[in-house]
Design a protein around this motif. Structure first.
Motif: not given
Lengths: 304, 876
Positions: B216-226, B235-241, B282-292
Motif C-alpha cells: 500500500i502506498t500513500i502520498g500526502s495528497r491522498k492523506l489530506g483527503q481522507l 498516516l497510521i489510521k490511513a493504512f487502516m482503510f 494511539g489516538i494520533f500518529g507521530v507523522f506530520h502529513d505535511d512532511l510526508i
C-alpha cells in the motif's frame, strides 16, 4: 479567537466522555454450581466454616448458601465437635477453638459433595521490640510507623500477613461535627524501607495497598525485624479523628497464604479492562475456597 | 487492355494520394542563411508537420550554414545536410523522426545505461516512484527513495518517457552509443485532462508491470483527503482503510497487520525505526502529513534489507524541502495546532524543512476543571503532546547528497495538588506532583552517492530512543510561627523504562545486466534496554538518601547482512530472491537465523498479474503490553537465555487486474508464528518490571486470510471497497494447557468503503465507512464470594475459556468536507467533519455493570461517540 477555541474544546471534551450500552448476554445453560467452602481457623475464636455454591455471573442473589451440610471437626484424629448450622451457610462450634501447634481435620458431608481437609495450626505468634514513630516517607507524606520483631519457628515453612486496622470517628462536615459511629477499616500499609524483605520477596505486594504478604524463606527459624506504617494519621482540619491504630501480624499455613496472594492478584486484575485474572488458589476438591489456619498478634497504639 | 490501363491509373492515383499524406514527400520553400542545425530542423518541422526527436549533443550548435529548398521535396536536401553531422533519421511513425548517428557509431546488441535523478522543477524535491520507460517496450525503471533511477537502453536510439501523477509527461530521445547521466526536472500540469491521463498512464503502467498486490502506498495528497478523528490527518489510521490492516479497540492502540500484534511492525521514518509511533494512547500518529513525501506499507513479501519485526513494514520518506523558495503552512485544529516552514539555505544546494505540532488538551482540561468547580487546592493538571521534525538536505552534486533528519516528540500527563493548613502555631504547606512522560527521539545522517555505471551507495548513521518516565514528588514545609524555624522535607519516586538503538547501515545497489539488479548491505546496531528501574530519594533538610530497585539495564548488539537479486528475464516475469542474516547478542547468548525472501510475479497477458511470495522474519526484542491494550508504560524487553527471538514464516499470493480507471486486487496469506511471548495468568507489567522473564510464557500462533479490493482511482469520484476475511489464533503450553484460542484482535470480517468526491473547484468531500467483526475477550461466567478473616467477602469471577467471547461488531461512518480558496500565493483551507456520524457506540472494552434495578448486566464501554471537528489551514 482564544475564547472561541476554549469553547470548542470544552464542548468536545464533554462529548468525548465514556459511553456505555447494554448488550445481550446469556452464559452457558449447562452451568453446574460447585461448592465454595471457607474455614479460617484461629485459636482466638471458635471453629467456623462457611459453605456456599458458585452462581451464574448474572444471578440476582448475592450468595447461594448451602443449608444441608454436616461438618465435623477432628483434632489429632479424634472427633472434637460437630459444627452446628447457624443459617446462611454458616456452621460453627459453640465454644471450642483449635490450639496452636495441633493438627486437625475438617470433614464436610453433603448430598452433592464430600471432602476432608487437614490442617496444622501454626505456633503461637508474639511481637517483640515494638514501638511507633512518624517519619517522612517517599513518595510523599508522613508515615505513621510500627516497628517490631518476630521469631520464626524452625520446624515448618511459615507465611506471614501484615495489615493495619484504623479506628476513627468520621466528621460529617468541615465544621467538626462528630459522627456518632466509631468506624474501623484496613488502611494502606507500606514498608518503611522500600527494599524491605517483606515487600521484595513477593512481587504481588506491589499491587496490594492493604496487606503485605511474605514467606519465611530468608529467616526460617530466625528473627525478622521490620517497620511498616500508613499515611493515614490524624491531622488537624481533616475529616476524621483517629482513636487508634492496630498493627496485626498473622502467621498462616501455606494454603491460606496462597489463597491470600492469588485472591489479591485476581482482584487487582479485575479492575483492568483488558486484564486476564487468573484462578484463586483453593484446597477444596472440586470447588473453591480454602480451609486454613493462622495465629495472630497485634500491637495497638491509641491516640490521646 | 482496358482493365490493365484502369489498374495502372488507380495505382498511380493511389501513389499520388499516399505521397500527398507522407510529410517527407511534401514540397516546401525554406531559405535560411547562416542557420544552425536546430533552426533548420525547426523550419522543416513548421512546414512539413513532422517532428524531429534528437539529442542536442549530436548537433554542433556552433556550426552555421545556408539551407535552401524552393518548392521542392526536402527529404534529399535534408539528408545531405545532416550528413555533415554524421546523422540520419529513423522513422518512429509517419510524423515522428528520430535523429541517429550514421551506422557504424552504434553496435547492435550492445546496451547502454541511462541513469540519474528526477525532481520537481518547482522546488527541487526528488520524486520517488517516477516511471522512466523506453517507449514501445516494457523496459522501465522507477526512481528509488533518493529519487535516483538506472535504466539499460537498447544499443540503438530510442525514446524515453517519464510519467508521474500531477506532472506533465516528459519525453526525451537518446541516440545510443554511450551511457547517459541525466537529472530530469518535471513540471506540474495545469490541465486537469492531462493530469487524468498521466495518472492513468502511471497507475496502469505500474499495475501492469508491477503486480505488487501486498503493498500500500500513500502520498500526502491522498492523506489530506481522507476523513480522520478530530480532523487530524494520520498516516497510521490511513493504512487502516486498506485490507489486511486494522487497529485495536475502537481503532486505537496500535496497528495490527495480518493477525500480528502492534509491536510486530517495523515502522521507519527516513530509515530509522520508531518504537512508539503514537500519541495519546494511539489516538494520533507521530507523522506530520505535511512532511510526508511517500509512505509504503508491506504486508507480505518483504525486501531482504528489512528485518527485526514479524508482520509489517511501514516506510515513511519525508520531503527534503524546497530548494528555490521559502514557503510554509500553519494550521489550527480541534485538538492540535501545527506549523511548517521550508526553504533554501543555499538556493539549489541546501534546503531545510521544519514542522512542529502541539495539542490543546491541557488547555481543555484546565477549562473543564474550572467549569466543574475544582477546589483551589488543585493546581495544574492535564495532558498534552508535542512533536517537531527537522530535515536538512545538501547536494554536493547531482550524484552526491547528504541529509540530516531529526524528530522529537513527547506526551505528558501531569497532576499537582497543594494543601495549606495550620494548628498549634505550625503552618504546614504540602505539595504533591505526579507526572508521566513518554516519547521518541530520532536522528539520522544519510549520504547517497551515485556512480556513473549505475552503482548506488547509501550510508546511514542513526539513533532512535523511546523513553517512559513516571515521577512523584512530595514536599512538606513546616514553619514554626513562634520560634521562627522552618523544616523542609522532600521525597521523590521515579520509574523509568525505555529502549535506545544506535546503528549504522550501508547499502549497495547495482544493475550488471538489463534484467538483473543486485542489492546488498550491512548493518550494525547497539541496543540499550531499560525494562524498568525504580528510584526512591528522600531529603530531610540536609540529609539525603536514595534506594534503587528493578531490572538492571541490558546491553545488546545486532549485526546483519543482506543480499537480494531482482531478476526480470522477461517483461512478464519478475523474480525477487534474497536472504537476510541477522545476529543478535545479549549477555552471553547469541542468536542467528537466516531469513530467506522470495517473490515471483508473472503476467499471463492483458492487464493481469499473479504473485506468490515467501518471507521468514525474526524479532529480537518485544513489547510486553498490558494484555492486548497497549499503554505507553509497556515494557520493551530483549530476547534472553530463556526468551528466544520470535519468528514468523509467511506464504502469500495475489492477483491484480486493471481496466480503465478501475483496479482490482486479491490476496491470500498464511502466517505461522513461533516463540511468541505472553504474560502468564495473574501477571502484568505492574508487578513484573522487576522480574519480567518469570512472568511470561512462550507459545505459537497462526494467521490466515483473504483480502479483496476494488478501487476507482481516476476522475472526480474516486474511492475503494475492501473486504478481508481473516483468522488468527494463539497457543501457549502454560495457558489453559496449550488450548488454541483466538488472538485478541482476531476479527473475522473487515469492510472498508472509502468515497472521495470533488464537488466543485476547491471543494472536496470524503466519507469512509468501516465495519469490523468484534474482537475476542475473556468473560467471567460464574462468581463466588471470597472473604478474609477480617473482611467481608469480595466477588471472585470464574472466567470462561480465554478469548472465547466476541464483542459486538464495530462500525462507524466518518465524513469530511474541505473548502480550499487560493488568494495569490496563499491557500486557505477550512475542513469540517464528523467522526462516527451516526453515533454508534463501538466497544473499547466490556464490563459487568448494574442497571437501574440493580441487576448485573453486560455493558460495552466506548470512548468515541459522534465527534465534530473543524480545522483551519493556511499555506503560502
Amino acid at each position: 479567537m482564544v475564547k472561541f477555541w476554549q469553547i470548542c474544546s470544552l464542548l468536545l471534551l464533554g462529548m468525548a466522555g465514556a459511553c456505555t450500552r447494554e448488550i445481550p448476554f446469556a452464559p452457558d445453560n449447562g452451568f453446574e454450581p460447585r461448592p465454595v467452602v471457607y474455614g479460617f481457623l484461629c485459636p482466638d475464636s471458635p471453629v467456623s466454616v462457611q459453605i456456599w455454591k458458585t452462581q451464574s455471573i448474572i444471578a440476582p442473589e448475592a450468595t447461594a448458601p448451602v443449608a444441608n451440610a454436616v461438618v465435623n471437626w477432628f483434632t489429632e484424629g479424634f472427633i472434637t465437635d460437630v459444627l452446628l448450622g447457624k443459617g446462611r451457610g454458616r456452621y460453627a462450634s459453640l465454644l471450642n477453638a483449635p490450639a496452636s501447634g495441633k493438627r486437625g481435620e475438617i470433614v464436610v458431608l453433603n448430598s452433592d459433595f464430600n471432602f476432608r481437609r487437614s490442617f496444622r495450626m501454626p505456633d503461637a505468634l508474639q511481637l517483640a521490640e515494638t514501638d511507633t514513630f512518624t517519619a517522612l516517607f517517599p513518595p510523599g507524606g508522613a508515615l505513621f510507623t510500627f516497628r517490631f520483631r518476630i521469631t520464626d519457628p524452625d520446624s515448618t515453612a511459615d507465611f506471614y500477613r501484615l495489615y493495619i486496622q484504623h479506628t476513627f470517628y468520621a466528621y460529617r462536615d468541615s465544621a467538626g461535627l462528630r459522627d456518632s459511629a466509631l468506624r474501623s477499616e484496613k488502611v494502606d500499609i507500606r514498608a518503611y524501607d522500600p527494599t524491605d524483605y517483606a515487600v521484595a520477596s513477593n512481587p504481588a505486594n506491589r499491587l496490594n495497598r492493604r496487606e503485605i504478604l511474605f514467606p519465611d524463606t530468608e529467616f526460617n527459624g530466625g528473627t525478622y525485624r521490620s517497620a511498616v506504617g500508613t499515611f493515614r494519621i490524624p491531622q488537624a482540619g481533616k475529616t476524621y479523628r483517629t482513636t487508634s491504630m492496630r498493627l496485626v501480624v498473622e502467621r498462616c499455613d501455606e494454603a491460606l497464604y496462597r489463597y491470600y496472594n492469588t485472591r489479591m492478584l485476581h482482584l487487582a486484575q479485575q479492575g483492568n479492562p483488558a486484564g486476564q485474572p487468573g484462578p484463586v488458589s483453593s484446597n477444596i476438591p472440586g470447588g473453591f475456597g480454602v480451609i486454613g489456619a493462622y495465629t495472630q498478634a497485634s500491637k495497638l497504639y491509641r491516640w490521646p | 487492355m482496358r482493365y490493365l490501363t484502369l489498374s495502372l491509373l488507380i495505382l498511380w492515383a493511389g501513389s499520388l494520394w499516399a505521397q500527398r499524406d507522407n510529410p517527407l514527400q511534401k514540397r516546401v520553400t525554406i531559405r535560411l542563411k547562416q542557420a544552425t542545425a536546430a533552426e533548420v530542423l525547426a523550419a522543416v518541422e513548421q512546414q512539413s508537420g513532422l517532428r524531429f526527436h534528437y539529442d542536442a549533443s549530436l548537433l554542433n550548435g556552433a556550426f552555421r550554414s545556408d539551407f535552401n529548398v524552393v518548392r521542392a521535396r526536402f527529404e534529399d536536401p535534408l539528408r545531405n545536410y545532416l550528413l555533415q553531422f554524421g546523422l540520419t533519421w529513423l522513422e518512429q511513425d509517419a510524423y515522428n523522426l528520430v535523429l541517429v548517428p550514421q551506422s557504424g557509431r552504434t553496435r547492435p546488441g550492445v546496451q547502454y545505461r541511462l541513469s540519474g535523478t528526477v525532481a520537481d522543477a518547482a522546488d527541487g524535491e526528488k520524486l520517488i516512484g517516477v516511471i522512466v520507460r523506453v517507449d514501445g517496450t516494457y523496459r522501465y525503471a522507477q526512481t528509488n527513495e533518493q529519487g535516483y533511477f538506472s535504466l539499460l537502453l537498447p544499443g540503438d536510439s530510442c525514446r524515453v518517457s517519464i510519467y508521474y501523477p500531477g506532472f506533465s509527461t516528459r519525453t526525451d530521445t537518446f541516440a545510443g552509443g554511450r551511457n547517459y547521466l541525466r537529472h530530469f526536472r518535471m513540471y506540474s500540469s495545469d490541465s486537469t485532462r492531462e493530469l487524468e491521463i498521466q495518472t492513468l498512464r502511471f497507475i496502469d503502467f505500474r499495475t501492469i508491470s508491477n503486480g505488487q498486490s501486498d503493498q500500500i502506498t500513500i502520498g500526502s495528497r491522498k492523506l489530506g483527503q481522507l476523513p480522520f478523528l478530530f480532523g487530524e490527518p494520520d498516516l497510521i489510521k490511513a493504512f487502516m482503510f486498506y485490507p489486511g490492516v486494522s487497529g485495536g479497540s475502537e481503532g486505537l492502540l496500535g496497528l495490527h497487520i495480518r493477525g500480528g500484534s502492534m509491536d510486530q511492525n517495523l515502522i521507519l521514518l527516513d530509515g530509522v525505526p520508531v518504537f512508539n509511533p503514537y500519541h495519546l494512547y494511539g489516538i494520533f500518529g507521530v507523522f506530520h502529513d505535511d512532511l510526508i513525501k511517500r509512505a509504503t506499507l508491506s504486508k507480505g513479501s518483504f525486501d531482504a534489507s528489512k528485518s527485526g519485526r514479524l508482520s509489517g513494514v511501514v516506510s515513511v520518506q519525508t520531503r527534503d524541502g524546497d530548494l528555490f523558495r521559502w514557503k510554509g503552512s500553519a494550521g489550527l485544529g480541534t485538538l492540535a495546532s501545527r506549523v511548517m516552514l521550508e526553504g533554501p539555505i543555499v538556493k539549489g544546494k541546501t534546503s531545510i524543512v521544519f514542522s512542529a505540532r502541539r495539542s490543546h488538551l491541557d488547555f481543555m482540561a484546565d477549562v473543564f476543571g474550572r467549569v466543574t468547580g475544582a477546589t483551589d487546592t488543585v493546581g495544574a493538571n492535564g495532558y498534552y503532546f508535542y512533536d517537531a521534525t527537522l530535515r536538512l538536505s545538501h547536494r554536493f552534486s547531482e550524484r552526491s547528497r547528504l541529509g540530516f533528519s531529526f524528530y522529537t516528540g513527547e506526551d505528558r500527563l501531569y497532576y499537582t495538588d497543594y494543601a495549606r493548613y495550620s494548628g498549634d502555631s505550625i503552618l504546614t504547606r504540602e505539595r504533591r506532583r505526579q507526572e508521566s512522560r513518554w516519547g521518541n527521539t530520532l536522528a539520522s545522517l544519510q549520504w547517497d552517492y551515485h556512480l556513473r555505471n549505475g552503482l548506488t551507495l547509501h550510508q546511514t548513521f542513526w539513533h532512535s530512543a523511546y523513553n517512559f518516565n513516571f515521577e512523584q514528588r512530595y514536599a512538606i514545609t513546616r514553619d514554626n510561627l513562634i520560634q521562627g524555624s522552618r523544616t523542609v522535607q522532600a521525597t521523590e519516586h521515579d520509574f523509568n523504562s525505555g529502549i535506545e538503538q544506535t546503528g549504522f547501515k550501508s547499502g549497495l545497489a547495482w544493475s550488471p545486466l538489463r534484467s538483473l539488479r543486485i542489492s546488498s548491505g550491512l548493518n550494525a546496531s547497539r541496543l540499550f534496554l531499560r525494562p524498568g528501574l525504580r528510584i526512591y530519594s528522600n531529603q530531610v533538610n540536609q540529609a539525603y538518601s536514595q534506594t534503587r530497585s528493578g531490572s538492571e539495564p541490558l546491553l545488546a548488539g545486532e549485526f546483519g547482512a543482506h543480499l537480494q537479486a531482482d531478476y526480470t528475464p522477461d517483461p512478464h516475469l519478475r523474480i525477487q530472491a534474497g536472504l537476510h542474516q541477522a545476529v543478535f547478542g545479549v549477555n552471553d547468548k547469541v542468536y542467528s537465523l537466516p531469513q530467506p525472501r522470495l517473490q515471483v510475479r508473472w503476467s499471463p497477458g492483458g492487464n493481469w498479474w499473479l504473485r506468490v511470495g515467501y518471507s521468514r522474519m525474526q524479532q529480537f526484542f518485544h513489547l510486553l503490553t498490558n494484555p492486548g491494550v497497549g499503554l505507553p508504560g509497556d515494557l520493551w524487553v530483549p530476547s534472553t537465555d530463556s526468551v528466544k527471538p520470535e519468528l514468523a514464516a509467511q506464504w502469500s499470493g495475489g492477483i491484480t487486474w486493471s481496466r480503465g480507471s478501475f483496479q482490482f486486487s486479491a490476496e491470500v496469506y498464511h502466517k505461522a508464528f513461533s516463540n511468541l511471548i505472553e504474560y502468564r495468568d495473574n501477571a502484568d507489567y505492574l508487578s513484573s518490571a522487576g522480574n519480567w522473564e518469570s512472568s511470561v510464557t512462550a507459545g505459537s500462533g497462526t494467521a490466515r486470510g483473504y483480502e479483496f479490493m476494488l478501487e476507482k482511482h481516476r476522475g472526480s469520484t474516486r474511492g475503494w471497497l475492501a473486504y478481508t476475511w481473516s483468522r488468527s489464533t494463539r497457543s501457549f503450553a502454560e495457558i489453559e494447557n496449550g488450548r488454541i484460542f483466538p488472538f485478541r484482535y482476531d476479527r473475522r470480517h473487515n469492510v472498508q468503503f472509502v468515497y472521495m468526491q470533488q464537488l466543485a473547484p476547491g471543494v472536496h468531500a470524503s466519507a469512509a465507512w468501516t465495519y469490523q467483526s468484534g474482537f475476542a475477550v475473556t468473560l467471567p461466567l460464574e462468581r463466588y464470594p471470597a472473604p478474609l478473616p477480617d473482611e467481608p467477602f469480595r466477588e471472585i469471577f470464574i472466567y470462561g475459556a480465554r478469548n472465547d467471547y466476541r464483542t459486538p461488531a464495530n462500525h462507524r461512518l466518518d465524513i469530511t468536507v474541505a473548502f480550499e480558496k487560493k488568494t495569490g500565493l496563499r491557500t486557505r483551507t477550512w475542513t469540517v467533519g464528523v467522526f462516527n456520524a451516526y453515533n454508534h457506540i463501538n466497544p473499547f472494552y466490556l464490563q459487568f455493570g448494574f442497571d437501574d434495578a440493580g441487576r448485573r448486566r453486560l455493558q460495552a464501554v466506548g470512548f468515541l461517540p459522534l465527534l465534530p471537528n473543524v480545522q483551519w489551514k493556511m499555506q503560502w
